[in-house]
Design a protein around this motif. Structure first.
Motif, mmCIF file in Angstrom:
data_model
loop_
_atom_site.group_PDB
_atom_site.id
_atom_site.type_symbol
_atom_site.label_atom_id
_atom_site.label_comp_id
_atom_site.label_asym_id
_atom_site.label_seq_id
_atom_site.Cartn_x
_atom_site.Cartn_y
_atom_site.Cartn_z
ATOM 1 N N SER A 282 0.825 -1.211 0.000
ATOM 2 C CA SER A 282 0.000 0.000 0.000
ATOM 3 C C SER A 282 0.861 1.264 0.000
ATOM 4 C CB SER A 282 -0.923 -0.003 1.222
ATOM 5 O OG SER A 282 -0.141 -0.043 2.420
ATOM 6 N N ASP A 283 1.675 1.413 1.042
ATOM 7 C CA ASP A 283 2.483 2.626 1.186
ATOM 8 C C ASP A 283 3.869 2.237 1.680
ATOM 9 O OD1 ASP A 283 2.992 5.317 1.060
ATOM 10 O OD2 ASP A 283 2.139 5.770 3.028
ATOM 11 N N PRO A 284 4.618 1.490 0.864
ATOM 12 C CA PRO A 284 5.896 0.927 1.335
ATOM 13 C C PRO A 284 6.917 1.978 1.740
ATOM 14 C CG PRO A 284 5.696 0.703 -1.051
ATOM 15 C CD PRO A 284 4.362 1.153 -0.535
ATOM 16 N N ALA A 285 6.839 3.191 1.179
ATOM 17 C CA ALA A 285 7.808 4.223 1.540
ATOM 18 C C ALA A 285 7.747 4.534 3.024
ATOM 19 C CB ALA A 285 7.545 5.487 0.721
ATOM 20 N N ARG A 286 6.566 4.438 3.615
ATOM 21 C CA ARG A 286 6.406 4.787 5.030
ATOM 22 C C ARG A 286 6.236 3.565 5.931
ATOM 23 N NH1 ARG A 286 4.246 8.141 1.619
ATOM 24 N NH2 ARG A 286 4.665 10.372 1.788
ATOM 25 N N ALA A 287 5.571 2.547 5.439
ATOM 26 C CA ALA A 287 5.239 1.411 6.303
ATOM 27 C C ALA A 287 5.965 0.134 5.934
ATOM 28 C CB ALA A 287 3.724 1.168 6.257
ATOM 29 N N GLY A 288 6.641 0.110 4.789
ATOM 30 C CA GLY A 288 7.225 -1.135 4.303
ATOM 31 C C GLY A 288 8.242 -1.752 5.237
ATOM 32 N N ALA A 289 9.169 -0.930 5.737
ATOM 33 C CA ALA A 289 10.229 -1.471 6.589
ATOM 34 C C ALA A 289 9.671 -2.117 7.842
ATOM 35 C CB ALA A 289 11.209 -0.353 6.956
#
Length: 933
Positions: A542-549
């Motif tokens: 969905s929003d890997p830049a913010r939640a992916g890690a």
């Protein structure tokens, strides 16, 4: 007239008109030599079985051990049933295998229970077993009626076929011409058996039917068209040799139908007990004599196996005493047996077989389904369970079993639920969209319940997606089904999990923050907690830049569960979760399992997903030739199955490869095609992929303003757009384009956004891109050079060869401009080598230009590089430079054209060139040194 003829080997002397065929087939198979594989094809009745019999007898006489198997239509859905036929005599030899292979084969062949083994292990186990046995005695494996061999066995046999040479194993399979066979795709050479020529056909008829009147003989020869089975069998339909001469057989009927009529008359001439046992054998499928005997007793027929004797004497069947199995002499005999039975007789036999096969749930359920006329929830439930087993194995036949389950379900919610699930499987997995629509329409006319409405909504969403592609409409439909259902948000509810997975895909396509909110809300309501895969998708997809890690540990667990898994749903969902964390390599082996399943006829959409994940990983890790091949395969797959909404994935791969290789016009045209499809449908994610490919094409041709425009369309400079996953893939492209167009402020702002989001923690690639992007817009040379060095020192960064080489190029450019000319040659040379290996022509040209400015001369290096050519490489290079094609070179040097291509692939980087057109100059410049070879 009797039915005796030469189709039972050893009963009627040599075959008429087949001497040259037999010689050619023996040569192609390598019989008596190192081994080989061959597919024997031909029309029904052309004599394939007779040729197989003749070859088997000859091989046996020469001391070769012959194993036989035959495809069975009703057994085609039972994994490894064909392999069971082949390997049944080797049960004792299984003990010679090492534990993992022995265990895999025991489970696959049904000798032990356990989880379905990975097909590659089974394939290697079979190969090892055959090699072990063949070390003592050469082997000939004969498989008749190949299209009806189950898919799993056919895949293993195809694996073996590609590896028979040199191990004294020959594999000969027969298939009707035009049949879609899992053995196809290059597993072996094909030899098509032609009808008999006029002379041979006339000789066969005159020899076998000397009393046939001239008019009848002419009519027979004309009608049979050289088909041996017709020539031998049709005269037996005549009341006398000088009777009505075939006029009773309509000439417009297909040949196989005419012969089936002939066989039917022979079957009906048998005693009733023989006919009944033949029907049991025809419907049971495997020919297992123990099952036939038990089923006959279960039906209280009072018959036993001795009643098969009349059918054996009439050569309709053959009993293989070694493996205790009955085999029909020709598939048309089986068809005739079933066709001449009544529906009540067939149901009675199916019921008896179901009572016998209590330890084989899939087969038992199928027979119960065939035996049942009226709705029966118990039978329907057994069929549903069997369907789930089949689907988890990656077999698309599970959809048919689900449909039969729904047919036998009493009116009510379960019927609607099963129809809706069948529609969902058809639309989301197996690729039968028209059938899915029909099932969906039927499900809507039944009494709805929460589960049927969920699967109906998911199926409808996929149909919408592949129809007009309206993302918002599909999204509203799914959200409404989830929020208005009475499912109590049970995390164990399969229909709810499937629907949420479909919603995640729709949200991904839309790439908007607002689309994902209902998904997040549903996850929070799931009890006792959200399934791991749905939770991971909510972060990485969905929003890997913010939640992916933050999903790294969840993904670790999902990946760890894939070992040995064959369920394509589990594999491809994990692949989706791994995509934007740059961990497709962790699911690569499993993705290949899905692709192999698909090539073997497994679920088309899952097959497509496996291809997508492999293509993307190939692009990132530099396997560009494979990526191009798989993308072509994916485009064809989408066209074949009507998956219009997913073709853009493969078009993106084609576009980004073309862009990186300098084919800018092609790249931009394909990118434009993606964008034009995506924008009116609200499929923003697809448009982002198109803009990415166009940005890379623009960078390659030096159009930095155009590159900035396209990259900025994915995610505006200075921000990583919310819920736009592909914003991660254009970060350095945007920064480089901004710097090159004097947008230093925007470039710096974008680097700040990357650091604030912590994208460097996602993967080594993103850490590499983050530091390199910072270096590109650094204010001073010292700062830039330190950041470039830091980027290139990121652990694992070299796994991403194109990105790594681009940063080496940028590093070398900055070194040269800071007057560190000598130091610049190292990274520039490394970049040039990588670009040439990849075929990234625009970047190779940039690197070469920088090297020349740093005092490097290709002419000086060409001479030294030429020393590294082998004599064969040098000869191939000279012929290619003279203008010959790979095929012409191959013919001249007695090589395959693939070998020539492989040598040239090695020659180019050795000579420091990137194309065939540069060969002549490269060789001339190094002629003095080359003469020393």
């Amino acid at each position: 007239m009797t039915g005796s003829n030469s189709f039972e080997h050893g009963t009627a002397g040599p075959l008429v008109g087949r001497d040259s065929d037999l010689r050619r087939i023996r040569d192609l198979l390598g019989l008596g030599a190192g081994g080989g594989a061959l597919l024997l094809s031909g029309d029904a009745g052309v004599g394939k079985t007779a040729v197989l019999d003749a070859l088997a007898e000859a091989a046996h006489v020469q001391g070769t051990r012959v194993l036989r198997a035959a495809g069975v239509q009703c057994e085609a859905n039972y994994s490894y049933s064909g392999l069971n036929q082949v390997l049944y005599p080797f049960q004792d030899a299984l003990g010679e295998l090492k534990a993992p292979f022995r265990s895999a084969l025991h489970v696959a062949l049904g000798f032990e229970s356990g989880s379905p083994p990975e097909r590659l292990i089974v394939s290697n186990a079979v190969l090892l077993l055959l090699r072990t046995v063949a070390a003592r005695t050469p082997l000939l494996l004969i498989v008749d009626d190949l299209p009806w061999i189950d898919r799993a066995s056919a895949a293993v046999l195809g694996f073996v076929a590609r590896r028979t040479t040199g191990i004294r194993v020959s594999l000969l399979a027969a298939s009707r011409s035009g049949s879609r066979s899992l053995y196809d795709g290059g597993a072996s050479t094909e030899y098509r058996l032609q009808p008999l020529d006029k002379e041979s056909a006339a000789h066969l008829v005159s020899t076998r039917f000397p009393d046939l009147v001239a008019g009848a003989r002419r009519r027979l020869l004309s009608l049979a068209h050289g088909n041996p089975l017709a020539l031998l069998e049709l005269p037996s339909a005549l009341p006398t040799a000088r009777g009505p001469v075939l006029d009773e057989v309509p000439a417009v009927l297909p040949l196989s139908r005419r012969l089936e009529t002939v066989f039917g008359s022979r079957v009906t001439g048998l005693p009733q007990p023989s006919q009944r046992l033949l029907l049991v054998a025809a419907l049971e499928g495997t020919g297992d004599l123990g099952v036939l005997q038990a089923a006959s007793r279960q039906a209280n027929d009072g018959y036993d196996l001795d009643d098969l004797a009349p059918a054996e004497r009439d050569q309709l069947v053959h009993i293989d005493e070694e493996v205790r199995r009955l085999r029909f002499r020709h598939p048309l005999i089986r068809s005739a047996v079933v066709g001449n039975s009544t529906s009540s007789e067939r149901r009675a036999v199916h019921a008896a077989l179901a009572q016998v096969l209590v330890d084989q749930p899939e087969r038992r359920a199928w027979h119960l389904g065939e035996a049942t006329l009226e709705p029966d929830e118990n039978v329907a439930a057994l069929l549903e369970h069997a369907a789930r087993i089949t689907l988890r194995r990656g077999d698309a036949g599970g959809m048919r079993t689900l449909i039969r389950s729904a047919d036998l379900t009493p009116p009510g919610p379960d019927r609607g639920r099963r129809l809706a699930e069948a529609a969902y499987v058809g639309a989301e997995s197996t690729g039968v969209l028209p059938s899915a629509q029909r099932l969906l329409d039927e499900a809507r006319h039944t009494a709805p319940d929460h589960k049927s409405s969920l699967h109906s909504a998911a199926a409808t969403a996929f149909l919408i997606l592949n129809g007009d592609g309206d993302i918002d409409t599909a999204h509203r439909l799914l959200v409404c089904a989830i929020e208005t259902g009475t499912h109590a948000y049970d995390a164990q509810d399969k229909a709810l999990v499937d629907t949420l997975d479909a919603l995640a895909l729709i949200c991904f396509f839309g790439a908007r923050h607002d689309l994902w909110q209902p998904y997040y809300q549903a996850l929070q309501r799931l009890k006792p907690e959200a399934p791991l895969i749905l939770s991971a998708l909510g972060k990485t997809f969905s929003d890997p830049a913010r939640a992916g890690a933050a999903a790294s540990e969840e993904l670790d667990e999902l990946v760890a569960e894939l070992a040995g898994v064959t369920d394509p749903v589990q594999i491809t969902r994990t692949g989706k979760a791994a995509l934007y964390l740059d961990r497709l390599g962790d699911v690569r082996e499993a993705a290949w399992r899905v692709v192999r399943m698909g090539r073997d006829g497994g679920p088309a959409r899952r097959y497509m997903s496996g291809l997508i994940h492999l293509c993307l990983d190939d692009y990132l890790t530099g396997r560009w030739d494979e990526a191009a091949q798989l993308a072509d395969e994916g485009v064809q797959l989408c066209e074949t199955h009507g998956y219009n909404a997913f073709a853009w994935y493969f078009l993106y791969i084609q576009a980004i490869l073309a862009a990186a290789r300098g084919e800018a016009d092609e790249a931009e045209a394909t990118a434009g095609r993606i964008i034009r499809w995506a924008v009116p449908r609200g499929a923003s994610c697809a448009a982002h992929h198109g803009h990415h490919a166009a940005a890379v094409a623009a960078l390659g041709r030096g159009d930095f303003a155009g590159a900035y425009e396209h990259a900025n369309a994915v995610s505006p400079a200075g921000s990583l757009a919310s819920h736009v996953p592909h914003a991660l893939w254009v970060t350095m492209d945007l920064v480089e384009a901004a710097v090159r167009t004097d947008r230093q402020t925007e470039a710096a702002a974008h680097v700040r956004a990357m650091r604030e989001a912590g994208v460097a923690a996602i993967s080594s690639r993103h850490a590499l891109l983050t530091e390199a992007s910072a270096a590109l817009c650094a204010a001073t040379d010292d700062e830039a050079l330190q950041l470039f060095a830091k980027a290139l020192a990121v652990p694992g960064a070299q796994r991403w060869p194109f990105d790594f080489a681009r940063i080496q190029l940028a590093y070398g450019e900055r070194l040269r401009r800071s007057r560190a000319t000598t130091e610049s040659r190292g990274p520039l040379s490394a970049a040039l080598s990588a670009f040439e290996h990849l075929g990234a022509r625009p970047w190779a040209e940039r690197a070469e230009a920088e090297l020349r400015a740093a005092g490097w001369s290709r002419r000086r290096t060409e001479t030294s590089k030429a020393h590294t050519l082998t004599p064969q490489e040098l000869e191939i290079a000279r012929l290619a430079a003279s203008g010959l094609t790979n095929k012409q070179i191959a013919e001249r040097l007695f090589l395959s054209h693939r070998t020539v291509g492989a040598h040239l692939y090695q020659v180019y980087p050795k000579l420091g060139i990137t194309s065939r057109a540069m060969l002549r100059d490269a060789l001339e410049s190094g002629s003095a040194s080359q003469s020393g070879h």
